[in-house]
Structures are given as C-alpha cells and as structure tokens.
Design an enzyme around this catalytic site. Structure first.
Site, PDB file in Angstrom:
ATOM      1  N   GLU A 174      -2.586 -10.663   7.909  1.00 40.48           N
ATOM      2  CA  GLU A 174      -3.461 -11.539   7.125  1.00 40.48           C
ATOM      3  C   GLU A 174      -2.701 -11.913   5.848  1.00 40.48           C
ATOM      4  OE1 GLU A 174      -7.089  -9.538   6.136  1.00 40.48           O
ATOM      5  OE2 GLU A 174      -8.007 -11.333   5.302  1.00 40.48           O
TER       6      GLU A 174
ATOM      7  N   ARG B 257      -2.666   3.448   7.832  1.00 43.97           N
ATOM      8  CA  ARG B 257      -4.005   4.044   7.827  1.00 43.97           C
ATOM      9  C   ARG B 257      -4.442   4.514   9.221  1.00 43.97           C
ATOM     10  NH1 ARG B 257      -3.869   0.315   3.830  1.00 43.97           N
ATOM     11  NH2 ARG B 257      -4.506  -1.337   5.257  1.00 43.97           N
TER      12      ARG B 257
HETATM   13  P1  AMP Z   1      -4.281  -7.864  11.429  1.00 43.79           P
HETATM   14  O1  AMP Z   1      -2.908  -7.771  12.028  1.00 43.79           O
HETATM   15  O2  AMP Z   1      -4.525  -9.174  10.740  1.00 43.79           O
HETATM   16  O3  AMP Z   1      -5.359  -7.510  12.426  1.00 43.79           O
HETATM   17  O4  AMP Z   1      -4.341  -6.791  10.262  1.00 43.79           O
HETATM   18  C1  AMP Z   1      -4.625  -5.451  10.512  1.00 43.79           C
HETATM   19  C2  AMP Z   1      -3.783  -4.521   9.706  1.00 43.79           C
HETATM   20  O5  AMP Z   1      -3.702  -4.915   8.345  1.00 43.79           O
HETATM   21  C3  AMP Z   1      -4.377  -3.140   9.699  1.00 43.79           C
HETATM   22  O6  AMP Z   1      -3.323  -2.188   9.699  1.00 43.79           O
HETATM   23  C4  AMP Z   1      -5.187  -3.096   8.432  1.00 43.79           C
HETATM   24  O7  AMP Z   1      -5.155  -1.806   7.876  1.00 43.79           O
HETATM   25  C5  AMP Z   1      -4.533  -4.129   7.521  1.00 43.79           C
HETATM   26  N1  AMP Z   1      -5.488  -5.067   6.908  1.00 43.79           N
HETATM   27  C6  AMP Z   1      -5.538  -6.404   7.143  1.00 43.79           C
HETATM   28  N2  AMP Z   1      -6.492  -6.991   6.440  1.00 43.79           N
HETATM   29  C7  AMP Z   1      -7.103  -6.017   5.740  1.00 43.79           C
HETATM   30  C8  AMP Z   1      -8.206  -5.979   4.819  1.00 43.79           C
HETATM   31  N3  AMP Z   1      -8.866  -7.077   4.480  1.00 43.79           N
HETATM   32  N4  AMP Z   1      -8.563  -4.781   4.304  1.00 43.79           N
HETATM   33  C9  AMP Z   1      -7.900  -3.651   4.650  1.00 43.79           C
HETATM   34  N5  AMP Z   1      -6.849  -3.614   5.497  1.00 43.79           N
HETATM   35  C10 AMP Z   1      -6.447  -4.778   6.041  1.00 43.79           C
END
Ligand code: AMP
Length: 178
Positions: A101, A64
């Site tokens: 996550e 994205r």
């Molecule tokens: P993080 O590494 O935990 O900061 O996760 C960020 C990445 O995972 C980004 O590329 C986001 O697009 C995607 N992502 C993680 N959690 C979500 C969520 N709750 N909703 C949408 N995208 C998420």
C-alpha cells in the site's frame, strides 16, 4: 459468543493516521497483544478453521506475522517458517517482488524451508491490497508447498486483497474487517 469476542478484539485495534507516511491509516494491534484476554482469544480464533486438518507449516510474513504465527504453528502441531524482507535470511533464498500500500519491496524464503507437498498456512496480521500475500504464495509454491489457506487477523475491505486471493481460488480466514 463469537460476535462478543470479535467486538472485544475490534475494540483493541487502533488507527494511527499518517503512519508510516501521509495518507496511510495504520491499523495497530499492539493493544490487542498487550491484553492477556484478547491475546489468548485471538490465538483461539485463528486456529479454529483448521481443527482436524493436517497442517505441516505456518509461514509467517515479516514482521507482524512473526508475532502470532509461531503460536498458531504450535497450536496446529506444525512448524513455523519466516518469510522475510530482502537480505535478512542467511542461507540460500528464493525472492519475489511485491507492491505495498506504501511502496515496492521484496520477500525471501530459504530454499530448503519446507518439503515438497507440505500443507502450508500463510499468516500475517493484516491484508490490505494482497500484494504481500500473493508474493508469499508464489514463494511457497516455488518450494512445492500446498497452500491450505491464508490466515489474517484483520483485512481492509476497501483495498480488496481478500477478493484478489479468493479470485485465485485461495481460501482465506480473517477475524476482523477494519
Ligand atoms: P498488502 O500487501 O497491501 O496487502 O499489505 C499488507 C502488509 O502491509 C502486511 O504485512 C501489513 O502488516 C502491512 N500493512 C499494509 N497496510 C497497512 C495498514 N494500513 N496498517 C497496518 N499494516 C499495514
């Protein structure tokens, strides 16, 4: 004025429960992209912090970060490089593992994607735990890039990704807390 704009953007983010797996509240910004007013507003607000700065490269995170990253790059007279999931880039790459996550994955960047000392902005739609952003930072620094800032549309406050990055003295810009 800015608050009104942010309210409008916020109204275009929807939460999809249990996607892509149970327990995840997925923040979907496709309604924001679909509306010409909020789409152009978002690009305007994303580029603002860098007025007057020399930015060479926007590094967009798959997938994205590929949606508004190239527009941000154009607005800043910079180039765009994709930072992709493992096995997608055709030439020689560096790789870094990261925790999501929801799972573990790895990111790759072409070894020749940027010149040493290039001023780089790392862009993604959302920061949650910050694991993805940190892996990207390690890749950019391995290439000799100089990270000017991280640019996100949204952050999930409770997951403390911004704190992680700011704790390492990185500058972060985000439009919405979701
Ligand atoms: P993080 O590494 O935990 O900061 O996760 C960020 C990445 O995972 C980004 O590329 C986001 O697009 C995607 N992502 C993680 N959690 C979500 C969520 N709750 N909703 C949408 N995208 C998420």
């Amino acid at each position: 004025m800015k608050n009104e704009q942010l309210k409008k953007l916020y109204s275009k983010i929807r939460t999809i429960p249990d996607f892509p797996m149970p327990g995840i509240q997925f923040k979907d910004f496709t309604p924001l992209l679909a509306d010409p007013e909020t789409l152009s507003m978002t690009s305007e607000l994303l580029k603002k912090p860098y007025d007057g700065l020399k930015i060479d490269i926007v590094a967009g995170l798959e997938s994205r970060g590929f949606l508004l990253g190239p527009r941000l790059a154009q607005d800043l007279n910079a180039g765009f490089i994709p930072v992709r999931k493992s096995g997608k880039l055709p030439a020689e790459t560096f790789a870094e593992e990261y925790e999501l996550e929801y799972g573990v994955d790895s990111l790759e960047v072409h070894k020749d994607a940027l010149s040493k000392g290039a001023n780089v902005i790392i862009h993604d739609d959302l920061i949650a735990t910050g694991g993805t952003a940190m892996a990207c930072a390690r890749l950019i620094e391995k290439l000799g890039g100089n990270i000017i800032a991280f640019s996100f549309i949204m952050h999930i406050d409770s997951l403390k990704g911004l704190e992680l990055l700011e704790g390492k003295s990185y500058t972060c810009h985000t439009l919405l807390s979701v």
